[in-house]
Write a protein that holds these residues in place. Structure first.
Motif, PDB file in Angstrom:
ATOM      1  N   GLY A   1      52.419  40.315  11.727  1.00  0.00           N
ATOM      2  CA  GLY A   1      52.530  38.864  11.604  1.00  0.00           C
ATOM      3  C   GLY A   1      51.333  38.136  12.182  1.00  0.00           C
ATOM      4  O   GLY A   1      50.340  38.728  12.617  1.00  0.00           O
ATOM      5  N   THR A   2      51.420  36.822  12.195  1.00  0.00           N
ATOM      6  CA  THR A   2      50.313  35.988  12.643  1.00  0.00           C
ATOM      7  C   THR A   2      50.209  35.972  14.164  1.00  0.00           C
ATOM      8  O   THR A   2      51.205  36.119  14.872  1.00  0.00           O
ATOM      9  N   LEU A   3      48.995  35.789  14.648  1.00  0.00           N
ATOM     10  CA  LEU A   3      48.736  35.635  16.080  1.00  0.00           C
ATOM     11  C   LEU A   3      47.625  34.614  16.232  1.00  0.00           C
ATOM     12  O   LEU A   3      46.496  34.847  15.802  1.00  0.00           O
ATOM     13  N   SER A   4      47.948  33.478  16.802  1.00  0.00           N
ATOM     14  CA  SER A   4      46.956  32.407  16.961  1.00  0.00           C
ATOM     15  C   SER A   4      46.377  32.456  18.372  1.00  0.00           C
ATOM     16  O   SER A   4      47.085  32.301  19.358  1.00  0.00           O
ATOM     17  N   ILE A   5      45.076  32.692  18.428  1.00  0.00           N
ATOM     18  CA  ILE A   5      44.365  32.882  19.688  1.00  0.00           C
ATOM     19  C   ILE A   5      43.403  31.726  19.895  1.00  0.00           C
ATOM     20  O   ILE A   5      42.678  31.334  18.984  1.00  0.00           O
ATOM     21  N   GLY A   6      43.369  31.206  21.094  1.00  0.00           N
ATOM     22  CA  GLY A   6      42.397  30.179  21.450  1.00  0.00           C
ATOM     23  C   GLY A   6      41.505  30.688  22.564  1.00  0.00           C
ATOM     24  O   GLY A   6      41.936  31.488  23.406  1.00  0.00           O
ATOM     25  N   ALA A   7      40.261  30.258  22.594  1.00  0.00           N
ATOM     26  CA  ALA A   7      39.346  30.712  23.649  1.00  0.00           C
ATOM     27  C   ALA A   7      38.262  29.678  23.877  1.00  0.00           C
ATOM     28  O   ALA A   7      37.852  28.977  22.952  1.00  0.00           O
TER      29      ALA A   7
ATOM     30  N   ASP B   1      41.149  21.621  25.909  1.00  0.00           N
ATOM     31  CA  ASP B   1      41.713  21.586  24.556  1.00  0.00           C
ATOM     32  C   ASP B   1      42.546  22.841  24.276  1.00  0.00           C
ATOM     33  O   ASP B   1      43.632  22.764  23.700  1.00  0.00           O
ATOM     34  N   ILE B   2      42.035  23.994  24.677  1.00  0.00           N
ATOM     35  CA  ILE B   2      42.751  25.251  24.444  1.00  0.00           C
ATOM     36  C   ILE B   2      44.065  25.257  25.227  1.00  0.00           C
ATOM     37  O   ILE B   2      45.108  25.674  24.710  1.00  0.00           O
TER      38      ILE B   2
END
Length: 304
Positions: A90-96, A130-131
């Motif tokens: 499935g989807t995995l939304s990563i922020g950095a 923001d992240i």
């Protein structure tokens, strides 16, 4: 999930009924009808429409903000239930933040994809605040950030690795041949730094204050790559994460200046929501992140 909610979010993001219809595999009249019914349920218009654009009004901005959270929570719920019977997928939304997102995350994702090809990652790169906010709003599953984060009761913040930062110059720079530079040496140089608001600029300001360095000139650039190019060209010196300059150091394009008290060490943190549940995809990513040997190897080298 309420299909009306998904249609509204898609129209708001595409800013066009035709593009939204294409994205949703619907006809434009059907999308328009969904939006009219959705607005009727609220008793107020949410979108301003003209022949040239479709955009949110004040009421629409409120609904969109919460709709994104609902969509994020629904997607997470779906994956958690699916995980009970299936492997990580499935989807995995990563922020950095920029340093980690541009120089470390691609390698972690490549390793994850080789082991778990059914996971579909997306990456958002932005500044630390923001992240953290996107993670808090359930628009990201996880964030990796640098610097200080405002404490939120619904956020879990875990420091997981160190980042070593050094002053660098071109190998042809006059300071590059010195065994050790002085504060006066550094004050006389043009410093090329990230813009205010970035974690790297925050670190640079901390170092300048700690060593009581008052540069005669500071040039600000919006990302790390042009800073490296400018330093290589001899325009000045900079404080950069050693993660970002590995290739340049190997190829002899940049040189670390020796100054007592450096490198400067800052922390990188993992940011997640305080929910007791995590999808298998997120668990896999966090495990790879915390046990990545390349991060440990670099840190051990810099401690020597």
């Amino acid at each position: 999930m309420d299909h009306y909610l998904q249609v509204f979010v898609t129209v708001a993001e595409k800013k066009n009924f035709s593009r939204a219809a294409e994205e949703l595999h619907m006809t434009q009249p059907a999308v328009s009808q969904y939006i009219r019914t959705f607005e009727d349920n609220f008793g107020v218009r949410l979108l301003e429409r003209t022949n040239k654009y479709v955009r949110l009004n004040k009421a629409g901005e409120i609904v969109y903000h919460h709709a994104k959270q609902i969509v994020g929570l629904y997607t997470k719920m779906h994956h958690l239930v699916d995980d009970l019977a299936n492997k990580a997928s499935g989807t995995l939304s990563i922020g950095a933040s920029y340093t980690f997102g541009e120089y470390i995350i691609p390698h972690i994702i490549a390793k994850m994809q080789s082991l778990y090809p059914s996971i579909q990652p997306t990456v958002t790169i932005g500044n630390t605040s923001d992240i953290a906010q996107l993670t808090l709003n359930h628009q990201l599953d996880v964030g990796i950030v640098e610097g200080h984060i405002k404490t939120e009761k619904d956020l879990c913040i875990e420091e997981f690795t160190d980042d070593y930062m050094s002053v660098v110059a071109s190998p042809q720079h006059p300071l590059a041949i010195k065994h050790e530079v002085t504060i006066k040496d550094l004050e006389e140089q043009r410093w090329i730094l990230r813009e205010f608001g970035s974690g790297t600029r925050e670190a640079a300001e901390t170092v300048l204050k700690r060593f009581e360095i008052s540069p005669t000139q500071i040039m600000s650039l919006g990302s790390t790559q042009p800073i490296k190019e400018a330093v290589e060209a001899g325009l000045g010196i900079s404080l950069l994460s050693q993660w970002t300059i590995q290739k340049e150091l190997r190829h002899g394009d940049l040189k670390i200046l020796k100054l007592k008290g450096l490198p400067y060490v800052r922390k990188f943190s993992i940011v997640t929501t305080s929910s007791p549940f995590q999808t298998k995809a997120l668990q896999v990513f966090l495990d790879l992140l915390k046990h990545d040997k390349s991060l440990t190897t670099l840190n051990d080298t810099e401690k020597e």
